[in-house]
Design a protein around this motif. Structure first.
Motif, PDB file in Angstrom:
ATOM      1  N   VAL A  97      -1.411   6.210  22.536  1.00 47.42           N
ATOM      2  CA  VAL A  97      -0.934   6.117  23.913  1.00 47.42           C
ATOM      3  C   VAL A  97       0.435   6.784  23.965  1.00 47.42           C
ATOM      4  N   ALA A  98       0.780   7.318  25.132  1.00 50.57           N
ATOM      5  CA  ALA A  98       2.076   7.984  25.285  1.00 50.57           C
ATOM      6  C   ALA A  98       2.592   7.791  26.706  1.00 50.57           C
ATOM      7  N   PHE A  99       3.915   7.828  26.831  1.00 55.26           N
ATOM      8  CA  PHE A  99       4.576   7.746  28.131  1.00 55.26           C
ATOM      9  C   PHE A  99       5.745   8.720  28.125  1.00 55.26           C
ATOM     10  N   HIS A 100       5.839   9.526  29.202  1.00 52.95           N
ATOM     11  CA  HIS A 100       6.916  10.510  29.331  1.00 52.95           C
ATOM     12  C   HIS A 100       7.564  10.385  30.704  1.00 52.95           C
ATOM     13  N   ALA A 101       8.832  10.680  30.756  1.00 52.71           N
ATOM     14  CA  ALA A 101       9.565  10.805  32.016  1.00 52.71           C
ATOM     15  C   ALA A 101      10.145  12.206  32.032  1.00 52.71           C
ATOM     16  N   GLY A 102      10.015  12.880  33.175  1.00 50.99           N
ATOM     17  CA  GLY A 102      10.510  14.250  33.222  1.00 50.99           C
ATOM     18  C   GLY A 102      10.667  14.762  34.625  1.00 50.99           C
ATOM     19  N   ILE A 103      10.897  16.075  34.701  1.00 56.01           N
ATOM     20  CA  ILE A 103      11.084  16.719  35.991  1.00 56.01           C
ATOM     21  C   ILE A 103      10.051  17.821  36.163  1.00 56.01           C
ATOM     22  N   VAL A 104       9.664  18.009  37.403  1.00 54.53           N
ATOM     23  CA  VAL A 104       8.744  19.088  37.763  1.00 54.53           C
ATOM     24  C   VAL A 104       9.519  20.040  38.669  1.00 54.53           C
ATOM     25  N   ASP A 105       9.366  21.352  38.438  1.00 56.20           N
ATOM     26  CA  ASP A 105      10.191  22.308  39.177  1.00 56.20           C
ATOM     27  C   ASP A 105       9.676  22.629  40.576  1.00 56.20           C
ATOM     28  N   GLU A 106       8.410  22.397  40.855  1.00 58.37           N
ATOM     29  CA  GLU A 106       7.868  22.592  42.204  1.00 58.37           C
ATOM     30  C   GLU A 106       7.186  21.290  42.593  1.00 58.37           C
ATOM     31  N   SER A 107       7.941  20.422  43.233  1.00 61.11           N
ATOM     32  CA  SER A 107       7.494  19.044  43.423  1.00 61.11           C
ATOM     33  C   SER A 107       6.680  18.789  44.689  1.00 61.11           C
ATOM     34  N   GLU A 108       6.481  19.784  45.540  1.00 64.93           N
ATOM     35  CA  GLU A 108       5.820  19.506  46.820  1.00 64.93           C
ATOM     36  C   GLU A 108       4.404  18.948  46.655  1.00 64.93           C
ATOM     37  N   ASN A 109       3.667  19.317  45.603  1.00 64.49           N
ATOM     38  CA  ASN A 109       2.318  18.790  45.404  1.00 64.49           C
ATOM     39  C   ASN A 109       2.305  17.384  44.835  1.00 64.49           C
ATOM     40  N   LEU A 110       3.389  16.989  44.189  1.00 65.95           N
ATOM     41  CA  LEU A 110       3.431  15.677  43.553  1.00 65.95           C
ATOM     42  C   LEU A 110       4.342  14.684  44.265  1.00 65.95           C
ATOM     43  N   GLY A 111       5.114  15.135  45.222  1.00 63.81           N
ATOM     44  CA  GLY A 111       5.881  14.226  46.053  1.00 63.81           C
ATOM     45  C   GLY A 111       7.318  13.971  45.650  1.00 63.81           C
ATOM     46  N   TYR A 112       7.736  14.386  44.424  1.00 64.58           N
ATOM     47  CA  TYR A 112       9.108  14.128  44.000  1.00 64.58           C
ATOM     48  C   TYR A 112       9.400  14.948  42.752  1.00 64.58           C
ATOM     49  N   THR A 113      10.665  15.181  42.484  1.00 66.46           N
ATOM     50  CA  THR A 113      11.064  15.964  41.316  1.00 66.46           C
ATOM     51  C   THR A 113      10.884  15.184  40.013  1.00 66.46           C
ATOM     52  N   ILE A 114      11.158  13.883  40.042  1.00 67.36           N
ATOM     53  CA  ILE A 114      10.990  13.051  38.842  1.00 67.36           C
ATOM     54  C   ILE A 114       9.546  12.561  38.795  1.00 67.36           C
ATOM     55  N   GLU A 115       8.895  12.769  37.658  1.00 63.27           N
ATOM     56  CA  GLU A 115       7.500  12.366  37.487  1.00 63.27           C
ATOM     57  C   GLU A 115       7.337  11.676  36.139  1.00 63.27           C
ATOM     58  N   PHE A 116       6.376  10.770  36.076  1.00 60.51           N
ATOM     59  CA  PHE A 116       6.055  10.037  34.854  1.00 60.51           C
ATOM     60  C   PHE A 116       4.636  10.407  34.430  1.00 60.51           C
ATOM     61  N   TYR A 117       4.467  10.685  33.143  1.00 57.95           N
ATOM     62  CA  TYR A 117       3.151  11.066  32.618  1.00 57.95           C
ATOM     63  C   TYR A 117       2.751  10.078  31.533  1.00 57.95           C
ATOM     64  N   SER A 118       1.616   9.444  31.701  1.00 55.93           N
ATOM     65  CA  SER A 118       1.104   8.527  30.686  1.00 55.93           C
ATOM     66  C   SER A 118      -0.272   9.013  30.247  1.00 55.93           C
ATOM     67  N   SER A 119      -0.616   8.732  28.993  1.00 57.19           N
ATOM     68  CA  SER A 119      -1.886   9.246  28.476  1.00 57.19           C
ATOM     69  C   SER A 119      -2.486   8.324  27.426  1.00 57.19           C
ATOM     70  N   LEU A 120      -3.794   8.476  27.269  1.00 57.94           N
ATOM     71  CA  LEU A 120      -4.566   7.812  26.242  1.00 57.94           C
ATOM     72  C   LEU A 120      -5.357   8.904  25.539  1.00 57.94           C
ATOM     73  N   ALA A 121      -5.266   8.970  24.204  1.00 55.15           N
ATOM     74  CA  ALA A 121      -5.887  10.069  23.476  1.00 55.15           C
ATOM     75  C   ALA A 121      -6.616   9.574  22.236  1.00 55.15           C
ATOM     76  N   GLY A 122      -7.679  10.287  21.898  1.00 55.16           N
ATOM     77  CA  GLY A 122      -8.384  10.088  20.641  1.00 55.16           C
ATOM     78  C   GLY A 122      -8.145  11.313  19.774  1.00 55.16           C
ATOM     79  N   LEU A 123      -7.740  11.105  18.524  1.00 54.95           N
ATOM     80  CA  LEU A 123      -7.465  12.206  17.602  1.00 54.95           C
ATOM     81  C   LEU A 123      -8.411  12.118  16.411  1.00 54.95           C
ATOM     82  N   TYR A 124      -8.838  13.282  15.929  1.00 52.27           N
ATOM     83  CA  TYR A 124      -9.667  13.349  14.739  1.00 52.27           C
ATOM     84  C   TYR A 124      -9.038  14.328  13.765  1.00 52.27           C
TER      85      TYR A 124
END
Length: 164
Positions: free
Chosen positions: A99-126
Motif C-alpha cells: 500500500v502507498a500514500f502520496h501527497a503532491g502537486i499537479v501542474d494543471e489542476s482544472e480536471n482534478l479540482g485543486y493543485t494539491i492532490e493525494f494519491y493512494s494505491s494498492l499493488a501486487g508485486l511478483y
C-alpha cells in the motif's frame, strides 16, 4: 502523443543511468519503478500516463515504511509530483502486497479540482529475479475536499521495478 513519447524516452534514459550506477550508490533494498497507466478507469478510461518512482529501502525504525518519490506524466501534458510512503503489508515467497500514500502537486489542476492532490494505491508485486519484479497497481487520486470540486480519478498501472 509526441509529449508522452518524449517523456517515456527521458524517463527510460534516467532509469537506465540509475541502473548502471554501482549498487553502492543507492541503499540496498531500494527500488526504481517505471510503468504505464490508464486513468479515469471507472469512467471512460481515456487518459494514459507514465509513472516513475524511487522507493527507498524499508526504514525498520519507522515500522518498515518506505519513503517514496513519484512522478506521473499524463498524455495531455499534466504532471503530478509527489512524495509519500509505501508499506509492504503481505509477503509470501516471490509475491507481495504493498500500500502507498502520496501527497503532491499537479501542474494543471482544472480536471482534478485543486493543485494539491493525494494519491493512494494498492499493488501486487511478483519478484522475477533478484533484480527485477513486476507490479499491478490500482490507485486513486483526490484533493481530499480541499478544492471547490473533488472529482477524483482511479488508475490501473503496470510497472517494472529494478531492485538494488
Amino acid at each position: 502523443m509526441k509529449t508522452s513519447l518524449k517523456t517515456l524516452v527521458l524517463a527510460l534514459s534516467v532509469l537506465s543511468s540509475f541502473v548502471s550506477l554501482s549498487t553502492y550508490a543507492l541503499p540496498q533494498g531500494s527500488e526504481l519503478k517505471a510503468g504505464a497507466a490508464v486513468w479515469n478507469l471507472f469512467d471512460d478510461a481515456d487518459r494514459y500516463a507514465l509513472h516513475v518512482a524511487y522507493i527507498h529501502k524499508p526504514l525498520e525504525s519507522f515500522f518498515g515504511l518506505r519513503p517514496t518519490v513519484l512522478l506521473v506524466n499524463a498524455d495531455q501534458g499534466q504532471h503530478y509530483f509527489a512524495a509519500g510512503v509505501a508499506k509492504d503489508i503481505y509477503e509470501y515467497n516471490d509475491f507481495s502486497v504493498r500500500v502507498a500514500f502520496h501527497a503532491g502537486i499537479v501542474d494543471e489542476s482544472e480536471n482534478l479540482g485543486y493543485t494539491i492532490e493525494f494519491y493512494s494505491s494498492l499493488a501486487g508485486l511478483y519478484k522475477l529475479t533478484d533484480s527485477f519484479s513486476i507490479e499491478a497497481e490500482i490507485g486513486h487520486i483526490s484533493n481530499g475536499g480541499l478544492g471547490d470540486t473533488n472529482p477524483g480519478s482511479e488508475s490501473f498501472v503496470l510497472s517494472a521495478h529494478y531492485l538494488f
